[in-house]
Motif scaffolding. Sequence first.
Motif, PDB file in Angstrom:
ATOM      1  N   MET A  32       0.844  -1.185   0.000  1.00 47.99           N
ATOM      2  CA  MET A  32       0.000   0.000   0.000  1.00 47.99           C
ATOM      3  C   MET A  32       0.882   1.238   0.000  1.00 47.99           C
ATOM      4  O   MET A  32       1.888   1.299   0.700  1.00 47.99           O
ATOM      5  CB  MET A  32      -0.902   0.006   1.240  1.00 47.99           C
ATOM      6  CG  MET A  32      -1.843   1.191   1.306  1.00 47.99           C
ATOM      7  SD  MET A  32      -2.918   1.097   2.769  1.00 47.99           S
ATOM      8  CE  MET A  32      -1.804   1.643   4.048  1.00 47.99           C
ATOM      9  N   LEU A  33       0.507   2.226  -0.811  1.00 44.45           N
ATOM     10  CA  LEU A  33       1.229   3.493  -0.857  1.00 44.45           C
ATOM     11  C   LEU A  33       0.435   4.529  -0.083  1.00 44.45           C
ATOM     12  O   LEU A  33      -0.761   4.717  -0.311  1.00 44.45           O
ATOM     13  CB  LEU A  33       1.411   3.948  -2.307  1.00 44.45           C
ATOM     14  CG  LEU A  33       2.139   5.280  -2.508  1.00 44.45           C
ATOM     15  CD1 LEU A  33       3.567   5.195  -1.978  1.00 44.45           C
ATOM     16  CD2 LEU A  33       2.155   5.656  -3.987  1.00 44.45           C
ATOM     17  N   ILE A  72      -4.543   2.011 -10.149  1.00 46.30           N
ATOM     18  CA  ILE A  72      -4.470   1.628  -8.739  1.00 46.30           C
ATOM     19  C   ILE A  72      -5.610   2.297  -7.966  1.00 46.30           C
ATOM     20  O   ILE A  72      -5.791   3.514  -8.070  1.00 46.30           O
ATOM     21  CB  ILE A  72      -3.117   2.036  -8.128  1.00 46.30           C
ATOM     22  CG1 ILE A  72      -1.955   1.431  -8.931  1.00 46.30           C
ATOM     23  CG2 ILE A  72      -3.030   1.593  -6.663  1.00 46.30           C
ATOM     24  CD1 ILE A  72      -0.591   1.908  -8.481  1.00 46.30           C
ATOM     25  N   PRO A  73      -6.394   1.556  -7.191  1.00 46.25           N
ATOM     26  CA  PRO A  73      -7.482   2.155  -6.415  1.00 46.25           C
ATOM     27  C   PRO A  73      -6.963   3.210  -5.428  1.00 46.25           C
ATOM     28  O   PRO A  73      -5.873   3.064  -4.862  1.00 46.25           O
ATOM     29  CB  PRO A  73      -8.092   0.967  -5.671  1.00 46.25           C
ATOM     30  CG  PRO A  73      -7.705  -0.228  -6.471  1.00 46.25           C
ATOM     31  CD  PRO A  73      -6.360   0.085  -7.042  1.00 46.25           C
ATOM     32  N   VAL A  74      -7.767   4.261  -5.226  1.00 42.77           N
ATOM     33  CA  VAL A  74      -7.370   5.377  -4.366  1.00 42.77           C
ATOM     34  C   VAL A  74      -8.454   5.635  -3.318  1.00 42.77           C
ATOM     35  O   VAL A  74      -9.645   5.698  -3.639  1.00 42.77           O
ATOM     36  CB  VAL A  74      -7.156   6.668  -5.193  1.00 42.77           C
ATOM     37  CG1 VAL A  74      -6.872   7.856  -4.275  1.00 42.77           C
ATOM     38  CG2 VAL A  74      -6.026   6.482  -6.191  1.00 42.77           C
ATOM     39  N   CYS A  99       8.453   5.317  -6.494  1.00 45.43           N
ATOM     40  CA  CYS A  99       7.878   4.204  -5.732  1.00 45.43           C
ATOM     41  C   CYS A  99       7.017   3.317  -6.618  1.00 45.43           C
ATOM     42  O   CYS A  99       7.026   2.094  -6.486  1.00 45.43           O
ATOM     43  CB  CYS A  99       7.035   4.737  -4.571  1.00 45.43           C
ATOM     44  SG  CYS A  99       8.004   5.449  -3.246  1.00 45.43           S
ATOM     45  N   ILE A 100       6.256   3.935  -7.520  1.00 44.85           N
ATOM     46  CA  ILE A 100       5.396   3.166  -8.420  1.00 44.85           C
ATOM     47  C   ILE A 100       6.231   2.230  -9.279  1.00 44.85           C
ATOM     48  O   ILE A 100       5.858   1.082  -9.542  1.00 44.85           O
ATOM     49  CB  ILE A 100       4.569   4.111  -9.320  1.00 44.85           C
ATOM     50  CG1 ILE A 100       3.576   4.914  -8.485  1.00 44.85           C
ATOM     51  CG2 ILE A 100       3.847   3.336 -10.402  1.00 44.85           C
ATOM     52  CD1 ILE A 100       2.456   4.116  -7.880  1.00 44.85           C
ATOM     53  N   PHE A 160       1.698  -1.822  -6.072  1.00 40.80           N
ATOM     54  CA  PHE A 160       0.758  -1.361  -5.061  1.00 40.80           C
ATOM     55  C   PHE A 160      -0.659  -1.838  -5.369  1.00 40.80           C
ATOM     56  O   PHE A 160      -1.125  -1.805  -6.510  1.00 40.80           O
ATOM     57  CB  PHE A 160       0.768   0.162  -4.963  1.00 40.80           C
ATOM     58  CG  PHE A 160       2.043   0.717  -4.405  1.00 40.80           C
ATOM     59  CD1 PHE A 160       2.422   0.448  -3.095  1.00 40.80           C
ATOM     60  CD2 PHE A 160       2.876   1.503  -5.180  1.00 40.80           C
ATOM     61  CE1 PHE A 160       3.593   0.949  -2.567  1.00 40.80           C
ATOM     62  CE2 PHE A 160       4.055   2.016  -4.664  1.00 40.80           C
ATOM     63  CZ  PHE A 160       4.418   1.735  -3.366  1.00 40.80           C
ATOM     64  N   SER A 161      -1.361  -2.249  -4.311  1.00 40.20           N
ATOM     65  CA  SER A 161      -2.758  -2.638  -4.437  1.00 40.20           C
ATOM     66  C   SER A 161      -3.706  -1.504  -4.064  1.00 40.20           C
ATOM     67  O   SER A 161      -4.898  -1.563  -4.382  1.00 40.20           O
ATOM     68  CB  SER A 161      -3.054  -3.843  -3.530  1.00 40.20           C
ATOM     69  OG  SER A 161      -2.302  -4.964  -3.929  1.00 40.20           O
ATOM     70  N   LEU A 162      -3.179  -0.470  -3.401  1.00 39.97           N
ATOM     71  CA  LEU A 162      -4.030   0.625  -2.942  1.00 39.97           C
ATOM     72  C   LEU A 162      -3.170   1.858  -2.664  1.00 39.97           C
ATOM     73  O   LEU A 162      -2.036   1.737  -2.206  1.00 39.97           O
ATOM     74  CB  LEU A 162      -4.764   0.224  -1.655  1.00 39.97           C
ATOM     75  CG  LEU A 162      -5.740   1.225  -1.041  1.00 39.97           C
ATOM     76  CD1 LEU A 162      -6.949   1.424  -1.952  1.00 39.97           C
ATOM     77  CD2 LEU A 162      -6.200   0.743   0.339  1.00 39.97           C
TER      78      LEU A 162
END
Length: 320
Positions: free
Chosen positions: A28-29, A98-100, A62-63, A68-70
């Motif tokens: 997760m970010l 990616i979901p936010v 980071c990406i 990342f999943s979220l």
Amino acid sequence: MMSSLDCNIQESIPEFFPEDTCASRLQMLLLASPAEAQAIRRLLGENYEIVVVGSIDELLPCIYQHDFSLIVLYPQTLGMTGVECVNQLKTNQFCGEIPVISVLAEHTRAEEFAVIQAGAIDCVIMPVKPVILCAKIQNHMATAERIKQLEVASCTDGLTGLNNRTQLETVLTREWFNARRGQHFISALMIDVDYFKDFNDTYGHLRGDECLKSIAEMVHRTRRRGSDFAARFGGEEFIMILPFTDSEGAAKLAQRLVQRVRQLAIQNAQQDGSPVTISIGVSTCAPHTMEFDSDKPWQLIELADKNLYKAKELGRDRFC
């Protein structure tokens, strides 16, 4: 482009190939202030891998490095409105899918609808109850886990657990054009189990399946880095795609794999006590240097296949 390689490198290879360590807590970010990040880490840190950044500028590196999943963001700590922040994320090719979840300040409550319209999957209004936010995060991460499991099942070979032919096409195309854009080498190994039909005829298909699974596991474990890709190509053939790998590096890995399969000591169909072996065709390309056909990734596989036949003609149990 490499045409062929020395079919026997005699010198020993150092033990620099790490064992596979693919793990995997969901990632997760978090775009937040240190205090906000600390509160979420305290509640969720043991369940997920949480990466914290303090600005949009820190996000892209980071990406590139994580899956990342979220993304959870606090727009006010970034000096942006929620809509501005979500729009920046959703219009970026690397993180747009990616979901936010956006955490909005009380005075920006009117933005809630606009932020959802911009693409956020959820909003939380401050003051935030950490347990409520963490429950929302856990719900979305659980959905991400189910989706990931379905994706893995759809691209996995049922017998060996390696990637399947469909996934190979996706990865080969992606890595070829990454190599062209990044101006680096890409290599492939085409791997075939020697005299496998004789093995099946002698011991039966169940023993044949066990043989393939043992070799597939060795192929998987011989990868050097996370970007190395292994798949079952079909029947008794396997393939490896090796980004950032030149001809020397590919040759070393091929030699290592030939040696490791021989050391499995799987009795072959002959009665001389010799083990099952493999033959490997190696190819290397630098797509950015190719004036023609630089948009045809499958030529990397075709060249590896030609070199596989050379290895077989030279007696098998080797690479070319």
